[in-house]
Design a protein around this motif. Structure first.
Motif, mmCIF file in Angstrom:
data_model
loop_
_atom_site.group_PDB
_atom_site.id
_atom_site.type_symbol
_atom_site.label_atom_id
_atom_site.label_comp_id
_atom_site.label_asym_id
_atom_site.label_seq_id
_atom_site.Cartn_x
_atom_site.Cartn_y
_atom_site.Cartn_z
ATOM 1 N N TYR A 25 -4.040 -23.356 11.598
ATOM 2 C CA TYR A 25 -3.709 -22.766 12.821
ATOM 3 C C TYR A 25 -2.176 -22.327 12.829
ATOM 4 N N LYS A 26 -1.847 -20.997 12.889
ATOM 5 C CA LYS A 26 -0.488 -20.574 12.804
ATOM 6 C C LYS A 26 0.161 -20.511 14.215
ATOM 7 N N ASP A 27 1.515 -20.482 14.153
ATOM 8 C CA ASP A 27 2.535 -20.495 15.513
ATOM 9 C C ASP A 27 2.450 -18.982 16.073
ATOM 10 N N THR A 28 1.712 -17.856 15.357
ATOM 11 C CA THR A 28 1.805 -16.621 15.734
ATOM 12 C C THR A 28 1.082 -16.347 17.063
ATOM 13 N N ALA A 29 1.714 -15.802 17.877
ATOM 14 C CA ALA A 29 1.117 -15.032 19.211
ATOM 15 C C ALA A 29 0.833 -13.685 18.977
ATOM 16 N N THR A 30 -0.227 -13.041 19.233
ATOM 17 C CA THR A 30 -0.250 -11.447 19.335
ATOM 18 C C THR A 30 -0.961 -11.363 20.608
ATOM 19 N N ALA A 31 -0.613 -9.943 21.113
ATOM 20 C CA ALA A 31 -1.595 -9.382 22.018
ATOM 21 C C ALA A 31 -1.567 -8.006 21.891
ATOM 22 N N GLY A 32 -2.657 -7.388 22.802
ATOM 23 C CA GLY A 32 -2.750 -5.736 22.764
ATOM 24 C C GLY A 32 -2.961 -5.272 21.318
ATOM 25 N N ASN A 33 -3.873 -6.037 20.645
ATOM 26 C CA ASN A 33 -4.237 -5.707 18.936
ATOM 27 C C ASN A 33 -3.101 -5.566 18.196
ATOM 28 N N GLY A 34 -1.988 -6.551 18.451
ATOM 29 C CA GLY A 34 -1.092 -6.918 17.549
ATOM 30 C C GLY A 34 0.173 -6.336 17.912
ATOM 31 N N GLU A 35 0.127 -5.591 18.955
ATOM 32 C CA GLU A 35 1.449 -4.573 19.522
ATOM 33 C C GLU A 35 2.414 -5.354 19.814
ATOM 34 N N LYS A 36 1.969 -6.510 20.595
ATOM 35 C CA LYS A 36 3.198 -7.373 21.098
ATOM 36 C C LYS A 36 2.716 -8.680 19.836
ATOM 37 N N LYS A 37 4.157 -9.264 19.314
ATOM 38 C CA LYS A 37 3.852 -10.460 18.532
ATOM 39 C C LYS A 37 5.164 -11.254 18.599
ATOM 40 N N ALA A 38 4.843 -12.564 18.590
ATOM 41 C CA ALA A 38 6.038 -13.624 18.455
ATOM 42 C C ALA A 38 5.440 -14.919 17.832
ATOM 43 N N GLU A 39 6.542 -15.484 17.240
ATOM 44 C CA GLU A 39 6.430 -16.743 16.587
ATOM 45 C C GLU A 39 6.710 -17.955 17.819
ATOM 46 N N ILE A 40 5.798 -18.911 18.093
ATOM 47 C CA ILE A 40 6.047 -19.608 19.007
ATOM 48 C C ILE A 40 5.595 -20.975 18.605
ATOM 49 N N ASP A 41 6.726 -21.828 18.580
ATOM 50 C CA ASP A 41 6.811 -23.170 17.775
ATOM 51 C C ASP A 41 5.712 -24.350 18.511
ATOM 52 N N GLY A 42 5.003 -24.693 17.727
ATOM 53 C CA GLY A 42 3.919 -25.497 18.473
ATOM 54 C C GLY A 42 2.516 -24.971 18.837
ATOM 55 N N LYS A 43 2.537 -23.731 18.836
ATOM 56 C CA LYS A 43 1.111 -23.229 19.490
ATOM 57 C C LYS A 43 -0.024 -23.343 18.693
ATOM 58 N N GLY A 44 0.225 -23.433 17.219
ATOM 59 C CA GLY A 44 -0.870 -23.597 16.297
ATOM 60 C C GLY A 44 -1.267 -25.133 16.661
ATOM 61 N N GLU A 45 -0.546 -26.032 16.612
ATOM 62 C CA GLU A 45 -0.747 -27.363 16.835
ATOM 63 C C GLU A 45 -1.499 -27.645 18.090
ATOM 64 N N LEU A 46 -1.279 -26.958 18.913
ATOM 65 C CA LEU A 46 -1.764 -26.849 20.460
ATOM 66 C C LEU A 46 -3.284 -26.585 20.350
ATOM 67 N N ASN A 47 -3.394 -25.243 19.807
ATOM 68 C CA ASN A 47 -4.581 -24.598 19.632
ATOM 69 C C ASN A 47 -5.531 -25.367 18.936
ATOM 70 N N LEU A 48 -5.320 -26.161 17.756
ATOM 71 C CA LEU A 48 -6.056 -26.903 17.060
ATOM 72 C C LEU A 48 -6.436 -28.104 17.713
ATOM 73 N N LYS A 49 -5.530 -28.670 18.538
ATOM 74 C CA LYS A 49 -5.873 -29.959 19.215
ATOM 75 C C LYS A 49 -6.904 -29.449 20.289
ATOM 76 N N ILE A 50 -6.682 -28.560 21.042
ATOM 77 C CA ILE A 50 -7.608 -28.202 21.926
ATOM 78 C C ILE A 50 -9.288 -27.647 21.352
ATOM 79 N N THR A 51 -8.843 -26.833 20.325
ATOM 80 C CA THR A 51 -10.302 -26.482 19.885
ATOM 81 C C THR A 51 -10.980 -27.751 19.348
ATOM 82 N N THR A 52 -10.318 -28.650 18.936
ATOM 83 C CA THR A 52 -10.949 -29.998 18.253
ATOM 84 C C THR A 52 -11.746 -30.607 19.356
#
Ligand code: UDP
Length: 232
Positions: A25-52
């Motif tokens: 799981y990466k920390d990259t956030a995208t929206a609008g088919n990749g038009e908006k993009k940012a690195e957000i520290d901790g996002k990958g970790e949070l999504n992995l924990k929630i998905t688990t």
């Protein structure tokens, strides 16, 4: 490990075991088919924990998923599947592209959930796809469509019940299915605030990726709140 694929939010690796993959799981956030993009520290970790937590809950309830185990803060071990090129979307409340397409407000509570498919194709902007078209293009058979629809609506009931207990309304969500080497269809990918709309039951505050899409504040604070409630 050999990287097989890198998507917008995750990477997939081959392992020494033939029928297993590792998803990072990466920390990259995208929206609008990749038009908006940012690195957000901790996002990958949070999504992995929630998905688990969600995959473990769904598996206990009898849903067949690709999930095997979560190995560390970034990696999930899963069964090898070929992802069907379909985004499967359920809506309980109007929002997002539904509200835009039909020119209606967000927040209309539907009597019954809606089920829809999009063709997973970035170049085409993931167009809406009806059952007959998915079958005509041989993306799935009629039986597979029926199975996916039934399983998805079951998943919706389980998720709705799970989230309402922690004071969250499940507005809508997107899931993906994959096929294993025996032809079994398994729930795959992730289920997280990146792929669900979650509104606080009392305030309707958005605790999902709309925080990023619409610049509503700190994405990780929203996701942390979801995780905190789930861990209680
Ligand atoms: N969704 C997703 N990936 C996509 C498109 C949609 O995870 O590529 C999720 C989205 O987060 C929401 C639901 O599917 O929970 C319905 O999204 P919608 O069609 O309203 O599109 P959006 O407003 O995200 O463009």
């Amino acid at each position: 490990m050999k990287k097989l694929y890198e998507g917008k939010a995750k990477e997939v690796f081959e392992t020494e075991v033939e029928n297993e993959y590792i998803i990072r799981y990466k920390d990259t956030a995208t929206a609008g088919n990749g038009e908006k993009k940012a690195e957000i520290d901790g996002k990958g970790e949070l999504n992995l924990k929630i998905t688990t937590i969600i995959f473990e809950m769904l598996q206990k309830a009898g849903i067949k998923t690709h999930y095997i185990e979560t190995l560390n803060a970034h990696d999930m071990k899963v069964k090898k599947v070929e992802i069907l090129p379909l985004e499967v979307i359920v809506r309980n409340i109007s929002a997002g592209s539904f509200a835009k397409r039909y020119g209606v407000e967000e927040g209309i509570v539907f009597e019954n959930p809606t089920f829809e498919l999009s063709y997973k194709n970035d170049e085409l902007g993931d167009p809406l796809m009806c059952e007959d078209h998915a079958i005509a293009l041989k993306l799935i058979t009629k039986d597979e469509y029926d199975y996916i629809r039934k399983e998805t609506l079951k998943i919706n009931e389980l998720l709705k019940e799970f989230f309402i207990k922690i004071n969250l309304k499940l507005v809508d969500f997107k899931i993906e299915f994959g096929k294993d080497s025996n032809g079994n269809i398994l729930l795959a990918d992730e289920i997280s605030p990146d792929t669900c709309r979650l509104w606080d039951k009392d305030t309707n505050a958005k605790l999902d990726k709309d925080i990023f899409r619409r610049d509503l504040g700190s994405l990780t604070e929203g996701y942390e709140e979801v995780l905190k409630r789930m861990q209680k």
